[in-house]
Scaffold this motif. Structure first.
Motif, PDB file in Angstrom:
ATOM      1  N   THR A 125      10.502  -2.577  -7.557  1.00  0.00           N
ATOM      2  CA  THR A 125       9.238  -1.825  -7.615  1.00  0.00           C
ATOM      3  C   THR A 125       8.111  -2.590  -8.300  1.00  0.00           C
ATOM      4  O   THR A 125       7.051  -2.016  -8.562  1.00  0.00           O
ATOM      5  CB  THR A 125       9.452  -0.499  -8.359  1.00  0.00           C
ATOM      6  OG1 THR A 125       9.934  -0.785  -9.681  1.00  0.00           O
ATOM      7  CG2 THR A 125      10.461   0.373  -7.632  1.00  0.00           C
ATOM      8  N   ASN A 126       8.301  -3.867  -8.600  1.00  0.00           N
ATOM      9  CA  ASN A 126       7.303  -4.642  -9.335  1.00  0.00           C
ATOM     10  C   ASN A 126       6.168  -5.098  -8.420  1.00  0.00           C
ATOM     11  O   ASN A 126       6.081  -6.264  -8.013  1.00  0.00           O
ATOM     12  CB  ASN A 126       7.961  -5.835 -10.024  1.00  0.00           C
ATOM     13  CG  ASN A 126       8.848  -5.419 -11.170  1.00  0.00           C
ATOM     14  OD1 ASN A 126       8.770  -4.281 -11.641  1.00  0.00           O
ATOM     15  ND2 ASN A 126       9.700  -6.313 -11.641  1.00  0.00           N
ATOM     16  N   VAL A 127       5.315  -4.170  -8.095  1.00  0.00           N
ATOM     17  CA  VAL A 127       4.186  -4.402  -7.182  1.00  0.00           C
ATOM     18  C   VAL A 127       2.939  -3.735  -7.757  1.00  0.00           C
ATOM     19  O   VAL A 127       3.018  -2.657  -8.353  1.00  0.00           O
ATOM     20  CB  VAL A 127       4.482  -3.825  -5.779  1.00  0.00           C
ATOM     21  CG1 VAL A 127       3.234  -3.842  -4.896  1.00  0.00           C
ATOM     22  CG2 VAL A 127       5.619  -4.604  -5.121  1.00  0.00           C
ATOM     23  N   VAL A 128       1.789  -4.388  -7.573  1.00  0.00           N
ATOM     24  CA  VAL A 128       0.500  -3.828  -7.984  1.00  0.00           C
ATOM     25  C   VAL A 128      -0.450  -3.874  -6.791  1.00  0.00           C
ATOM     26  O   VAL A 128      -0.506  -4.880  -6.072  1.00  0.00           O
ATOM     27  CB  VAL A 128      -0.110  -4.619  -9.163  1.00  0.00           C
ATOM     28  CG1 VAL A 128      -1.529  -4.161  -9.444  1.00  0.00           C
ATOM     29  CG2 VAL A 128       0.734  -4.447 -10.410  1.00  0.00           C
ATOM     30  N   ALA A 129      -1.165  -2.787  -6.550  1.00  0.00           N
ATOM     31  CA  ALA A 129      -2.150  -2.712  -5.463  1.00  0.00           C
ATOM     32  C   ALA A 129      -3.555  -2.651  -6.041  1.00  0.00           C
ATOM     33  O   ALA A 129      -3.796  -1.974  -7.045  1.00  0.00           O
ATOM     34  CB  ALA A 129      -1.889  -1.491  -4.589  1.00  0.00           C
ATOM     35  N   ILE A 130      -4.477  -3.354  -5.394  1.00  0.00           N
ATOM     36  CA  ILE A 130      -5.888  -3.350  -5.789  1.00  0.00           C
ATOM     37  C   ILE A 130      -6.693  -2.738  -4.654  1.00  0.00           C
ATOM     38  O   ILE A 130      -6.641  -3.207  -3.514  1.00  0.00           O
ATOM     39  CB  ILE A 130      -6.407  -4.776  -6.068  1.00  0.00           C
ATOM     40  CG1 ILE A 130      -5.426  -5.557  -6.950  1.00  0.00           C
ATOM     41  CG2 ILE A 130      -7.801  -4.722  -6.682  1.00  0.00           C
ATOM     42  CD1 ILE A 130      -5.194  -4.938  -8.298  1.00  0.00           C
ATOM     43  N   LYS A 131      -7.425  -1.674  -4.967  1.00  0.00           N
ATOM     44  CA  LYS A 131      -8.273  -1.005  -3.979  1.00  0.00           C
ATOM     45  C   LYS A 131      -9.740  -1.276  -4.304  1.00  0.00           C
ATOM     46  O   LYS A 131     -10.106  -1.472  -5.458  1.00  0.00           O
ATOM     47  CB  LYS A 131      -7.991   0.494  -3.982  1.00  0.00           C
ATOM     48  CG  LYS A 131      -6.545   0.842  -3.654  1.00  0.00           C
ATOM     49  CD  LYS A 131      -6.310   2.350  -3.670  1.00  0.00           C
ATOM     50  CE  LYS A 131      -4.863   2.673  -3.340  1.00  0.00           C
ATOM     51  NZ  LYS A 131      -4.608   4.139  -3.334  1.00  0.00           N
ATOM     52  N   PHE A 132     -10.579  -1.247  -3.279  1.00  0.00           N
ATOM     53  CA  PHE A 132     -11.977  -1.622  -3.455  1.00  0.00           C
ATOM     54  C   PHE A 132     -12.948  -0.493  -3.132  1.00  0.00           C
ATOM     55  O   PHE A 132     -14.155  -0.716  -3.036  1.00  0.00           O
ATOM     56  CB  PHE A 132     -12.301  -2.835  -2.570  1.00  0.00           C
ATOM     57  CG  PHE A 132     -11.480  -4.054  -2.902  1.00  0.00           C
ATOM     58  CD1 PHE A 132     -11.885  -4.923  -3.903  1.00  0.00           C
ATOM     59  CD2 PHE A 132     -10.296  -4.321  -2.231  1.00  0.00           C
ATOM     60  CE1 PHE A 132     -11.136  -6.041  -4.224  1.00  0.00           C
ATOM     61  CE2 PHE A 132      -9.533  -5.430  -2.549  1.00  0.00           C
ATOM     62  CZ  PHE A 132      -9.953  -6.304  -3.539  1.00  0.00           C
ATOM     63  N   ASP A 133     -12.450   0.726  -2.971  1.00  0.00           N
ATOM     64  CA  ASP A 133     -13.315   1.814  -2.540  1.00  0.00           C
ATOM     65  C   ASP A 133     -14.396   2.156  -3.561  1.00  0.00           C
ATOM     66  O   ASP A 133     -15.466   2.649  -3.197  1.00  0.00           O
ATOM     67  CB  ASP A 133     -12.498   3.060  -2.193  1.00  0.00           C
ATOM     68  CG  ASP A 133     -11.546   3.452  -3.311  1.00  0.00           C
ATOM     69  OD1 ASP A 133     -11.286   2.624  -4.190  1.00  0.00           O
ATOM     70  OD2 ASP A 133     -11.068   4.600  -3.300  1.00  0.00           O
ATOM     71  N   GLN A 134     -14.134   1.895  -4.853  1.00  0.00           N
ATOM     72  CA  GLN A 134     -15.110   2.205  -5.896  1.00  0.00           C
ATOM     73  C   GLN A 134     -15.787   0.947  -6.441  1.00  0.00           C
ATOM     74  O   GLN A 134     -16.422   0.994  -7.493  1.00  0.00           O
ATOM     75  CB  GLN A 134     -14.420   2.948  -7.042  1.00  0.00           C
ATOM     76  CG  GLN A 134     -13.782   4.265  -6.639  1.00  0.00           C
ATOM     77  CD  GLN A 134     -14.804   5.272  -6.139  1.00  0.00           C
ATOM     78  OE1 GLN A 134     -15.895   5.390  -6.700  1.00  0.00           O
ATOM     79  NE2 GLN A 134     -14.460   5.989  -5.077  1.00  0.00           N
ATOM     80  N   LEU A 135     -15.659  -0.150  -5.710  1.00  0.00           N
ATOM     81  CA  LEU A 135     -16.136  -1.422  -6.238  1.00  0.00           C
ATOM     82  C   LEU A 135     -17.626  -1.421  -6.547  1.00  0.00           C
ATOM     83  O   LEU A 135     -18.069  -1.948  -7.562  1.00  0.00           O
ATOM     84  CB  LEU A 135     -15.809  -2.547  -5.246  1.00  0.00           C
ATOM     85  CG  LEU A 135     -16.177  -3.963  -5.696  1.00  0.00           C
ATOM     86  CD1 LEU A 135     -15.439  -4.327  -6.969  1.00  0.00           C
ATOM     87  CD2 LEU A 135     -15.862  -4.970  -4.600  1.00  0.00           C
TER      88      LEU A 135
END
Length: 746
Positions: A125-135
């Motif tokens: 489960t060692n995963v990180v997601a980066i989202k840009f919707d609020q950039l």
């Protein structure tokens, strides 16, 4: 920044799972787990069915299972469409055809080879997601440059601690432990987990942006080659706008019957170009209504490239040797006048659209370059390519490629177009016509790298696809994401295996999402005796604390810090860096990490990773990666919501994996190799671990004759990649956890 689990899984040693040759070689129907209501008292995690135990999925991560023991082991649950599962103990005496628990294969299996297996790192489960919707909606603004660590380049954050060393201030970096002298007042120390630093304000005048009018540019680059005259039947009779039949009927002065014997008179034959014309005209109407200040230009291509622009001037034709001159094409594109607003050009441009006629070859490469350079005049602009054929004239020729060297020449050209587009904030989208081959593996790469879309569509449904592309605007350009973890961790899939990874994202929209995967540095320099396909083991990668001087002291830590830096330019031209910092508790127990996993985040990562591998020609790693995550999800489905998410993952991943399996079987049959030998690395050929001892030399000889080495195999696969595989891979590579959740809710 969202995580694959509530916990960081700090395993003692990376474990592997095994996939038998039977599983690896066959396609079977889907089978989903039943949700058990026999739950642990401490959690809602589903207990694994007592009659089922994953092969190689040992309770102790350090334990390894071998296929030679497979008769004593319970089988892996039938959890994947593209992998065959061995029968359970209860049905071991039955043949596969007699066993109701194992459905018959959809594709005849290759000749079995006994106990041969593929090993792959067990998914975690060692995963990180980066989202840009609020950039572009920043909060907690800071002026000036951030304070950075002199060693690892981490930035001072709300979790940082400033101590006194006499009269001096010292910041001990929480990531690498470096002592950094600082001179700060309390107001300069970030107080929130999410802060934005304004590096350079927007220019006084801008072409487009949040506070001004949307004057971005849309370039429709359309194919008018001879193949665009291919037609299809549409029920009913209709009169199409721009139909040239009246001109042809005028030649029939006597009004004679022109119908062929047996020809249907209750249908209308619509050509690909007519479908395209109607779709573009519809979008012009929509843009004029909803975004009147946007600018639209038209570029067409067949044996020549014609720059129509906004239709107000004389079209510019590019032909002959100019189609082979990169400098000349870029000069022409840069000199094209910026179109007027669609509000003023709609009627003129619409007439130009319906005056188009088919004929000639396909100068797609030159047209793409010219269109991209035109769009570069305004950041945030879009180029939409619509074609039904392979580039066969001028730069970027993809037709009749004989060697991988020929293919690499074309690949370099398309990579340069991607670089130009990314540097100026232009996204390129590719639409191809269903039933055609365009070498989408290269065209799609341009779209993938510039934040565009890739799709293969029915020509009568182009209007919807154009609308989808135009409804997903670029919100920031030249985006670069930097991910930092504690020195006791490292970033997987990064060649340096360091604790800091940089990913050039380019253009982003609100739906853009990227992922990072991290691992734990081994506290022992002892290497594992086993190796895996594609060097997937951490031992093979040489990731150890002794090599880096780092060590994760789990007995002294309760949580670990994570940080992401997102540098970008918004559509007003302002340059900024957004810094996100979080800490997460650690656990040594795999079960605890999996109990609190975030399936949409993990699904997105798994699908994106497998898709990138597929495009690069790594078919076996792509399929095994998808399979390992599916096993992870199967073990932890605990309610109907997770079941729906699990089903969405299966549907998306199996579609690509089935296509890859088909390509691998074709390779195996044409080369005389066994399926499991296709992606064996040269280092494995002489060990006997993967190839039966008696056939080692024979297999090695065939492999070297076919591919020379694994890198040549990947190059050949890219060159011969069918559009169906490429399109599926590029669509999956643009997956997001939000879309996964939306699909599971439906």
């Amino acid at each position: 920044m969202e995580f694959g689990s509530k916990y960081v899984y700090t395993y003692l040693d990376s474990s592997e799972e095994e996939v038998s040759e039977e599983e690896f070689s066959n396609v079977y129907d889907d089978c989903v787990p039943e949700i058990s209501h026999d739950l642990d008292s401490s959690s809602s995690r589903r207990k694994p069915p007592k009659a089922l135990k994953s092969r190689g999925a040992c309770e102790d991560d350090r334990e390894r299972c071998t296929l030679s023991e497979s008769k004593e082991l319970e089988p892996v649950p039938k959890i994947h469409k593209w992998m065959q599962m061995l029968p359970s103990k209860q049905s071991s005496s039955k043949s596969p055809a007699e066993s109701s628990s194992v459905p018959p294969p959809c594709v005849p299996p290759l000749k079995p080879r006994g106990s041969r297996v593929k090993k792959w790192r067990r998914a975690d489960t060692n995963v990180v997601a980066i989202k840009f919707d609020q950039l572009t909606s920043p909060s907690n603004m800071h002026t000036g440059d951030p304070v950075t660590c002199t060693d690892c380049k981490a930035m001072l954050s709300h979790i940082s601690k400033i101590t006194k060393d006499g009269e001096n201030q010292v910041w001990i970096c929480e990531y690498c432990g470096t002592s950094n002298p600082v001179d700060l007042v309390s107001e300069e120390i970030p107080a929130e987990a999410d802060v934005t630093y304004m590096i350079e304000p927007a220019p006084a005048t801008t072409a487009s942006g949040r506070s001004g009018k949307d004057e971005s540019l849309v370039v429709f680059c359309v194919d008018v080659s001879g193949s665009m005259c291919v037609s299809q039947e549409v029920p009913g009779t209709m009169r199409l706008k721009g139909n040239h039949s009246d001109r042809f009927n005028s030649l029939n002065t006597h009004g004679e019957n022109q119908w062929l014997h047996g020809q249907r008179r209750d249908v209308t034959y619509v050509t690909r170009l007519q479908g395209l014309q109607a779709a573009v005209d519809s979008q012009l109407q929509e843009l004029a209504k909803e975004h009147p200040n946007r600018r639209v230009a038209l570029v067409t291509f067949n044996s020549e490239v014609t720059v129509v622009g906004d239709g107000s001037g004389i079209p510019l034709t590019i032909a002959g040797e100019k189609l082979n001159s990169e400098d000349e094409l870029m000069r022409i594109g840069s000199e094209v006048m910026l179109p007027t607003s669609i509000e003023n050009s709609r009627d003129t441009l619409g007439k130009q659209i319906f005056d188009l006629e088919e004929g000639g070859q396909t100068a797609l490469g030159p047209a793409l370059l010219v269109s991209t350079v035109i769009a570069c005049q305004v950041p945030g602009s879009k180029v939409i390519i619509c074609t039904d054929g392979m580039a066969n004239t001028g730069l970027g020729n993809l037709d009749n490629l004989v060697t991988t060297e020929d293919f690499e020449v074309a690949s370099v050209f398309y990579q340069k177009v991607s670089t130009i587009a990314k540097s100026k904030g232009v996204s390129v989208s590719i639409l191809t016509i269903a039933g055609t081959e365009c070498r989408l593996v290269e065209l799609g790469r341009v779209a993938s790298q510039t934040g565009g879309q890739v799709n293969t569509v029915d020509p009568l449904k182009l209007t919807q696809e154009f609308g989808n592309i135009l409804a997903d605007p670029v919100i920031a350009t030249q985006v670069v994401a930097t991910f930092l973890v504690h020195k006791g961790l490292y970033i997987r899939n990064d060649a340096s295996k360091s604790s800091r990874a940089v990913k050039e994202v380019g253009n982003v929209s609100k739906g853009t999402e990227i992922t990072f995967e991290y691992g734990v540095r081994r506290t022992s320099s002892k290497s594992s005796a086993s190796t895996t396909a594609a060097g997937n083991s951490e031992a093979a990668a040489g990731v150890s604390s002794s090599a880096s001087g780092s060590e994760l002291k789990q007995d002294q830590l309760d949580e670990l810090p994570f940080q992401v830096h997102i540098s970008y330019i918004d559509l007003e031209g302002a340059k900024a860096v957004r810094v996100l910092t979080q800490t997460k508790p650690i656990t040594k127990e795999r079960k605890q990490a999996e109990m609190y996993m975030n399936m949409p985040i993990l699904s997105t990562h798994a699908i994106q990773k497998s898709s990138v591998m597929a495009v690069e020609g790594d078919y076996t790693p792509s399929r095994l990666n998808a399979y390992m995550y599916q096993r992870l999800f199967y073990r932890n489905v605990s309610d109907s919501k997770m079941m729906n998410q699990y089903s969405v993952y299966n549907k998306r991943s199996a579609s690509l994996a089935d296509k890859l399996l088909h390509e691998q079987k074709t390779e195996a049959q044409s080369s005389g190799l066994e399926l499991c030998d296709l992606d064996v690395e040269e280092s494995e050929m002489h060990t006997g671990d993967t190839v039966d001892a008696g056939k080692t030399k024979e297999t090695e000889s065939k492999m070297l004759k076919l591919f020379k080495n694994s890198s040549t195999a990947r190059a050949k696969r890219r060159m011969n990649c069918p559009d169906a595989v490429a399109q599926n891979a590029y669509v999956n590579a643009a997956s997001s956890s939000r879309a996964m959740e939306d699909d599971s809710d439906d």
